[in-house]
Design a protein around this motif. Structure first.
Motif, PDB file in Angstrom:
ATOM      1  N   ASN A  55       0.805  -1.212   0.000  1.00  0.00           N
ATOM      2  CA  ASN A  55       0.000   0.000   0.000  1.00  0.00           C
ATOM      3  C   ASN A  55       0.841   1.266   0.000  1.00  0.00           C
ATOM      4  O   ASN A  55       1.959   1.294   0.502  1.00  0.00           O
ATOM      5  CB  ASN A  55      -0.920   0.034   1.237  1.00  0.00           C
ATOM      6  CG  ASN A  55      -2.184  -0.772   1.026  1.00  0.00           C
ATOM      7  OD1 ASN A  55      -2.703  -0.821  -0.070  1.00  0.00           O
ATOM      8  ND2 ASN A  55      -2.642  -1.417   2.087  1.00  0.00           N
ATOM      9  N   LEU A  56       0.226   2.308  -0.591  1.00  0.00           N
ATOM     10  CA  LEU A  56       0.821   3.642  -0.550  1.00  0.00           C
ATOM     11  C   LEU A  56      -0.328   4.589  -0.233  1.00  0.00           C
ATOM     12  O   LEU A  56      -1.293   4.669  -0.989  1.00  0.00           O
ATOM     13  CB  LEU A  56       1.451   3.991  -1.896  1.00  0.00           C
ATOM     14  CG  LEU A  56       2.150   5.356  -1.958  1.00  0.00           C
ATOM     15  CD1 LEU A  56       3.505   5.274  -1.250  1.00  0.00           C
ATOM     16  CD2 LEU A  56       2.357   5.788  -3.409  1.00  0.00           C
ATOM     17  N   SER A  57      -0.237   5.283   0.874  1.00  0.00           N
ATOM     18  CA  SER A  57      -1.311   6.203   1.252  1.00  0.00           C
ATOM     19  C   SER A  57      -0.696   7.479   1.814  1.00  0.00           C
ATOM     20  O   SER A  57       0.386   7.448   2.425  1.00  0.00           O
ATOM     21  CB  SER A  57      -2.229   5.565   2.294  1.00  0.00           C
ATOM     22  OG  SER A  57      -1.500   5.240   3.465  1.00  0.00           O
ATOM     23  N   PRO A  58      -1.360   8.614   1.613  1.00  0.00           N
ATOM     24  CA  PRO A  58      -0.797   9.870   2.118  1.00  0.00           C
ATOM     25  C   PRO A  58      -0.816   9.925   3.636  1.00  0.00           C
ATOM     26  O   PRO A  58      -1.748   9.430   4.275  1.00  0.00           O
ATOM     27  CB  PRO A  58      -1.711  10.944   1.505  1.00  0.00           C
ATOM     28  CG  PRO A  58      -2.973  10.238   1.159  1.00  0.00           C
ATOM     29  CD  PRO A  58      -2.587   8.832   0.834  1.00  0.00           C
ATOM     30  N   THR A  59       0.217  10.492   4.207  1.00  0.00           N
ATOM     31  CA  THR A  59       0.247  10.762   5.642  1.00  0.00           C
ATOM     32  C   THR A  59      -0.724  11.905   5.938  1.00  0.00           C
ATOM     33  O   THR A  59      -1.315  12.489   5.031  1.00  0.00           O
ATOM     34  CB  THR A  59       1.653  11.161   6.086  1.00  0.00           C
ATOM     35  OG1 THR A  59       2.023  12.364   5.373  1.00  0.00           O
ATOM     36  CG2 THR A  59       2.667  10.072   5.776  1.00  0.00           C
ATOM     37  N   GLU A  60      -0.870  12.247   7.198  1.00  0.00           N
ATOM     38  CA  GLU A  60      -1.735  13.392   7.540  1.00  0.00           C
ATOM     39  C   GLU A  60      -1.213  14.657   6.863  1.00  0.00           C
ATOM     40  O   GLU A  60      -1.980  15.439   6.293  1.00  0.00           O
ATOM     41  CB  GLU A  60      -1.774  13.578   9.055  1.00  0.00           C
ATOM     42  CG  GLU A  60      -2.695  14.718   9.492  1.00  0.00           C
ATOM     43  CD  GLU A  60      -2.746  14.883  10.998  1.00  0.00           C
ATOM     44  OE1 GLU A  60      -3.412  15.831  11.461  1.00  0.00           O
ATOM     45  OE2 GLU A  60      -2.115  14.083  11.704  1.00  0.00           O
ATOM     46  N   ALA A  61       0.093  14.840   6.886  1.00  0.00           N
ATOM     47  CA  ALA A  61       0.690  16.001   6.219  1.00  0.00           C
ATOM     48  C   ALA A  61       0.473  15.918   4.706  1.00  0.00           C
ATOM     49  O   ALA A  61       0.199  16.925   4.048  1.00  0.00           O
ATOM     50  CB  ALA A  61       2.182  16.074   6.532  1.00  0.00           C
ATOM     51  N   GLY A  62       0.590  14.695   4.176  1.00  0.00           N
ATOM     52  CA  GLY A  62       0.384  14.509   2.744  1.00  0.00           C
ATOM     53  C   GLY A  62      -1.030  14.840   2.322  1.00  0.00           C
ATOM     54  O   GLY A  62      -1.253  15.448   1.250  1.00  0.00           O
ATOM     55  N   SER A  63      -2.018  14.465   3.128  1.00  0.00           N
ATOM     56  CA  SER A  63      -3.415  14.763   2.814  1.00  0.00           C
ATOM     57  C   SER A  63      -3.672  16.266   2.824  1.00  0.00           C
ATOM     58  O   SER A  63      -4.366  16.801   1.951  1.00  0.00           O
ATOM     59  CB  SER A  63      -4.348  14.075   3.821  1.00  0.00           C
ATOM     60  OG  SER A  63      -4.259  12.666   3.704  1.00  0.00           O
ATOM     61  N   VAL A  64      -3.103  16.952   3.813  1.00  0.00           N
ATOM     62  CA  VAL A  64      -3.256  18.408   3.883  1.00  0.00           C
ATOM     63  C   VAL A  64      -2.587  19.066   2.673  1.00  0.00           C
ATOM     64  O   VAL A  64      -3.160  19.955   2.030  1.00  0.00           O
ATOM     65  CB  VAL A  64      -2.651  18.956   5.198  1.00  0.00           C
ATOM     66  CG1 VAL A  64      -2.603  20.487   5.167  1.00  0.00           C
ATOM     67  CG2 VAL A  64      -3.453  18.472   6.388  1.00  0.00           C
TER      68      VAL A  64
END
Length: 301
Positions: A55-64
């Motif tokens: 899996n590859l998913s955005p971190t909280e910082a990545g989502s922001v």
């Protein structure tokens, strides 16, 4: 510009769920796309993705960051579209999607013709029978067969297209000709189904003397490619529900035979969708006007 390129890569990786897919969409190798993400993380001083072997998913910082980055890319593309209106030669990239059969036989042959007329516009054509999302898939124009559920986009109708239930003579010799729609859901007949992951429940809508009715058909064979269903029908494996213009040559030759002509399937619409903001983009307007006119002629022939 390298920073902006890295932002573009980051946005597409988030939207497509993998570095390989995001890079491919931008015509970059996985290695180059991965390096762009690393450069961006180094510049920002934060990790943008959670990475596992699967899996590859955005971190909280990545989502922001994605929310802001998407707005930046949208604003940039919109400004470029407006400015290109001042140019005598529209240019840029158009991302276009179409159903497999229609795309292969109608849309794809027209793309080089359009490019000859407008050589500075690059068309990236994606063909699929799965439902696509204009925004999530970052598309400019989506051709469709059916009834779009989302009314938030601009629609250009090309044609109303009759559908036909059909089968090969060999299939009908073996299983008999269905005399009523109810026969389709008996054990004696097999319907060829267009399915794809997360597709809705499968049924056919037929026009009967009592109005439009839903029939929960089933069969041994399903595929996510409409052309596969046509080939199965030609080989005698079942009854297909097809747009008539797509199989007219087989009907003319007798390779496929219409059935239940007194209770035909509900007609479908052929058209294209695009975001309202794309109306400001000259290359989108040119492409749609060019394609709609010629698609109508192709369907009518």
């Amino acid at each position: 510009m390298p920073y902006l390129d890295s932002i573009r890569v980051f946005v597409r990786v988030v939207e497509l769920g993998s570095i390989t897919a995001g890079g491919r969409d931008l015509r970059l190798t996985p290695a180059v796309a991965s390096n762009r993400i690393k450069e961006l993380e180094s510049r920002l001083g934060v990790r943008l993705f959670n990475r596992t072997t699967r899996n590859l998913s955005p971190t909280e910082a990545g989502s922001v960051y994605y929310d802001f980055a998407r707005k930046v890319i949208d604003a940039l593309e919109e400004s470029e579209a407006v400015i290109s209106g001042f140019s005598d030669s529209p240019h840029g990239v158009l991302r276009v999607s179409a159903p497999l059969g229609v795309g292969r036989r109608i849309i794809a042959p027209l793309v080089p013709q359009f490019n000859e007329k407008y050589p500075d516009i690059e068309i990236r054509l994606r063909l699929t029978d799965r439902r696509v999302d204009l925004l999530e898939d970052s598309l400019d124009v989506v051709f469709f067969l059916g009834t779009p559920k989302d009314s938030n986009f601009k629609l250009r109708k090309i044609a109303d297209c009759p559908r036909v239930l059909c089968a090969a003579p060999a299939y009908l010799d073996k299983h008999g000709i269905p005399q009523t729609p109810e026969a389709l859901i008996s054990d004696n007949h097999s319907c060829l189904l267009l399915r794809y992951p997360r597709s809705p429940e499968y049924f056919w809508m037929l026009q009967t003397p009592h109005g439009l009715q839903k029939f929960d058909v089933s069969g041994k064979y399903d595929a996510d490619d409409g052309d596969v269903l046509t080939n199965w029908a030609l080989e005698g494996w079942g009854i297909a529900n097809k747009v008539q213009f797509d199989i007219q040559p087989y009907l003319d030759s007798g390779s496929l035979v219409p059935v239940l002509t007194n209770t035909p399937p509900e007609p479908t619409s052929f058209g294209c969708l695009f975001p309202h903001r794309k109306l400001q983009d000259p290359k989108v307007r040119l492409f749609i006007d060019f394609m709609v006119d010629r698609c109508r002629k192709a369907v009518a022939d």
